[in-house]
Design an enzyme around this catalytic site. Structure first.
Site, PDB file in Angstrom:
ATOM      1  N   ALA A  67       3.054   1.804   3.020  1.00 53.97           N
ATOM      2  CA  ALA A  67       4.169   0.916   2.915  1.00 53.97           C
ATOM      3  C   ALA A  67       5.266   1.555   2.121  1.00 53.97           C
ATOM      4  CB  ALA A  67       3.888  -0.478   2.404  1.00 53.97           C
TER       5      ALA A  67
ATOM      6  N   ARG B  91      11.369  -5.463   6.654  1.00 48.98           N
ATOM      7  CA  ARG B  91      12.482  -5.112   5.325  1.00 48.98           C
ATOM      8  C   ARG B  91      13.829  -5.055   5.974  1.00 48.98           C
ATOM      9  NH1 ARG B  91      13.266   0.019   2.537  1.00 48.98           N
ATOM     10  NH2 ARG B  91      13.377  -0.136   0.240  1.00 48.98           N
TER      11      ARG B  91
ATOM     12  N   CYS C 252       0.801  -1.188   0.032  1.00 47.68           N
ATOM     13  CA  CYS C 252       0.022  -0.216   0.082  1.00 47.68           C
ATOM     14  C   CYS C 252       1.060   1.313   0.004  1.00 47.68           C
ATOM     15  CB  CYS C 252      -1.011  -0.025   1.077  1.00 47.68           C
ATOM     16  SG  CYS C 252      -0.079   0.098   2.686  1.00 47.68           S
TER      17      CYS C 252
ATOM     18  N   HIS D 220       5.920   6.182  -2.421  1.00 50.66           N
ATOM     19  CA  HIS D 220       7.401   6.835  -2.775  1.00 50.66           C
ATOM     20  C   HIS D 220       7.201   8.373  -3.100  1.00 50.66           C
ATOM     21  CE1 HIS D 220       8.010   2.578  -4.424  1.00 50.66           C
ATOM     22  NE2 HIS D 220       8.180   2.367  -3.448  1.00 50.66           N
TER      23      HIS D 220
HETATM   24 FE1  CFM Z   1      13.059   0.124  -5.429  1.00 53.62          FE
HETATM   25 FE2  CFM Z   1      12.525  -1.899  -5.930  1.00 53.62          FE
HETATM   26 FE3  CFM Z   1      11.068  -0.560  -4.384  1.00 53.62          FE
HETATM   27 FE4  CFM Z   1      13.686  -1.247  -3.669  1.00 53.62          FE
HETATM   28 FE5  CFM Z   1      12.493  -3.158  -2.164  1.00 53.62          FE
HETATM   29 FE6  CFM Z   1      11.483  -3.847  -4.177  1.00 53.62          FE
HETATM   30 FE7  CFM Z   1       9.974  -2.398  -2.809  1.00 53.62          FE
HETATM   31 MO1  CFM Z   1      10.528  -4.771  -2.148  1.00 53.62          MO
HETATM   32  S1  CFM Z   1      14.265  -1.593  -5.671  1.00 53.62           S
HETATM   33  S2  CFM Z   1      12.560   0.801  -3.280  1.00 53.62           S
HETATM   34  S3  CFM Z   1      14.484  -1.754  -1.855  1.00 53.62           S
HETATM   35  S4  CFM Z   1      11.102  -0.385  -6.354  1.00 53.62           S
HETATM   36  S5  CFM Z   1      12.492  -4.910  -3.034  1.00 53.62           S
HETATM   37  S6  CFM Z   1      12.226  -4.059  -6.474  1.00 53.62           S
HETATM   38  S7  CFM Z   1       9.324  -4.200  -3.926  1.00 53.62           S
HETATM   39  S8  CFM Z   1      10.898  -2.906  -0.849  1.00 53.62           S
HETATM   40  S9  CFM Z   1       9.091  -0.677  -3.026  1.00 53.62           S
END
Ligand code: CFM
Length: 539
Positions: free
Chosen positions: A61, A92, A58, A191
């Site tokens: 997260a 994580r 989500c 993000h």
């Molecule tokens: Fe970038 Fe990723 Fe992500 Fe990531 Fe991660 Fe991920 Fe993630 Mo899991 S590199 S930041 S450190 S998009 S592995 S492929 S899904 S936490 S949001």
């Protein structure tokens, strides 16, 4: 592996109701390199259809867990029911290394307002204020970040007003995030919200000057399994000063000081490209995409840094480090390659690793036959050149686009226009660009966005890959089908996998997984009479 991807796609879609079939058919694409250099269009960053069993997370997260969480001395306070904090509490594998035993490190803590029914009915702002005060008096942090969970948005608590009030009362930096889980279609929205907050509330707050000649920030590196430590080591051996990482092993002061760097290196484009762009507009710091996953990719990224700074001594040091590291990598790579050559992989991870890790597999002769992101956007698949044509839908409009103008005092172009033009003309050095996953995958490979459980089973059945890479949610279902599953979010307690040392670790782990005979003992559900132990022993 003999599946015809087009036939397979049709077969997979058959069981879906008409509307869903149409939608999924646009999210499943057979890759093709066209003469004009383009790849097919994929539908991405749209809502998951109910019932498909998505692997997405989500918005909360993405904001709390992914982007802000790895920073060690910003105190993260979750405003919401306690359940929302469970998954934000050390689940994580972002590691951190405080500079001294006295240095602040809040990563082990999980702070929540623990909202109850009463707060949902009468409002939770009062409880939030009390929690901020309590957290301040317990820990005396430099900054407190407040994260909103779904009910906070639903009942209308104003976390930003609370943050302002508490900032004035307590005299430290306090800011809130409207990152309610439902705010976007996935963690990707989180993000963006986190990037906006970093930019508005932290970056530029610390004017410490550094005398080092080559100063960079590493963006989109979260130090999962110690990846960031490996990269810090390589960069410092090359003589490159890392002002801040966003956000693995980072501190508040480092981030606040990051505007003094001369180059932004972007690892995970999906999660942090917004900060890179905003910093370029406000402070004049150029950014370029790098990839430290894979030994060859790491060497290429280091050389790009050398080219950017146009310094012969730096370039020579970089070459020394590459030569030293590559010698160690080659020994393991050759050996592992002899055992893995020709094997196949599938990768389904977030928004960048499903692309980056293909490089590591190719270095040991393994081909990625099907891949996809959970929440990548079209530019992550097809490349940034599609950005101008992207449709802004209602879900994307939900997220603030920060209006950024050059800082009247602090905007300083790091390179002259002539230098930039010359650097850009060197084909290997693109600024503000990312080519995406599909141009780097073979034609006739299959790309699946936001894969469903049904589709996962069908591709495993059809291709029987030697390894499937995903997360904990998929892991055991896949392994019950007799196919090893490597977690590429958490690394299964392994890693680091970044840089040269990481590549060695990865090669060894993959070798063990794909060559272990145990997998042939499992009967996949669609093949009840699969290899028996005796047959395995015989070959
Ligand atoms: Fe970038 Fe990723 Fe992500 Fe990531 Fe991660 Fe991920 Fe993630 Mo899991 S590199 S930041 S450190 S998009 S592995 S492929 S899904 S936490 S949001």
């Amino acid at each position: 592996m003999s599946a015809d991807p087009r036939e397979l796609k049709e077969k997979m879609l058959q069981i879906y109701p008409k509307k869903l079939r149409q939608k999924r058919s646009e999210q499943i694409v057979i890759n093709e390199h066209r003469e004009d250099g383009s790849v097919p269009e994929i539908k991405a960053n749209v809502r998951s259809s109910p019932g498909i069993i998505t692997q997405r997370g989500c918005t909360y997260a993405g904001c709390k867990g992914v982007v802000i969480g790895p920073s060690r001395d910003i105190l993260s306070l979750v405003h919401g029911p306690i359940g929302c904090s469970f998954y934000a509490w050390l689940t994580r594998r972002n590691q951190t290394r405080p500079g001294s035993p006295e240095a602040q490190n809040f990563i082990n803590y999980c702070l929540s307002t623990d909202m109850q029914e009463e707060n949902i009915v009468f409002g939770g702002e009062k409880k939030l204020k009390e929690a901020v005060r309590e957290a301040f008096h317990l820990f005396h942090p430099k900054a407190i970040a407040i994260f909103s969970t779904c009910p906070v948005g639903l009942i209308g608590d104003d976390v930003h007003a609370v943050a302002r009030e508490m900032k004035a009362e307590l005299g430290i930096n306090i800011f809130g995030f409207s990152c309610e889980g439902y705010r976007g279609v996935s963690q990707s929205a989180g993000h963006h919200i986190a990037n906006n907050g970093l930019f508005k509330h932290i970056i530029g707050n610390n004017e410490t000057e550094h005398t080092e000649k080559f100063k960079v920030n590493l963006l989109g590196e979260y130090n999962i399994g110690g990846d960031g430590f490996v990269l810090e080591d390589i960069l410092s051996r090359c003589g490159v000063k890392q002002i801040s990482t966003f956000s693995g092993n980072s501190t508040y002061d480092g981030m606040a000081n990051s505007h003094t760097a001369d180059l932004n290196l972007v690892m995970c484009h999906r999660s942090i490209n917004y900060v890179a762009e905003m910093m370029e507009k406000r402070f004049g710091i150029p950014w370029m995409k790098v990839n430290f996953i894979g030994a060859t990719a790491s060497a290429k990224s280091l050389r790009r840094i050398g080219e950017y700074f146009e310094d012969e001594a730096l370039k020579a040091r970089i070459e020394e480090v590459i030569a030293e590291e590559m010698a160690k990598v080659e020994v393991v790579r050759e050996l592992v390659r002899s055992r893995c050559q020709g094997k196949t992989a599938m990768l389904f991870v977030g928004g960048s690793r499903a692309h980056h890790y293909q490089q590591l597999f190719s270095e040991i002769g393994m081909k990625t036959v099907v891949a996809g992101y959970e929440f990548g956007h079209r530019d992550d698949y097809e490349g940034r050149k599609v950005l101008p044509g992207l449709k802004i839908d209602a879900d994307s409009k939900n997220i603030e686009e920060v209006d950024v103008v050059p800082d009247p005092e602090r905007y300083r172009p790091r390179r002259t226009p002539e230098q930039m033009a010359r650097l850009e003309a060197m084909t290997e050095l693109e600024f503000q660009d990312y080519v995406g996953m599909m141009p780097e995958m073979d034609s006739d490979t299959m790309i699946i966005d936001d894969i469903s459980h049904h589709e996962t089973e069908r591709i495993l059945e059809a291709y029987r890959p030697d390894i499937f890479c995903a997360g904990i949610k998929e892991k055991f279902g896949v392994q019950k089908m007799g196919i090893p599953c490597k977690q590429l979010h958490s690394y299964d307690y392994g890693g680091p996998y970044a840089g040269f040392a990481g590549a060695i670790n990865f090669f060894k782990d993959i070798d063990r997984l794909v060559n272990m005979k145990i997998w042939r003992y499992a009967d996949p559900p669609w093949q009840p009479s699969a290899a028996q132990p005796e047959e395995v022993a015989a070959d």
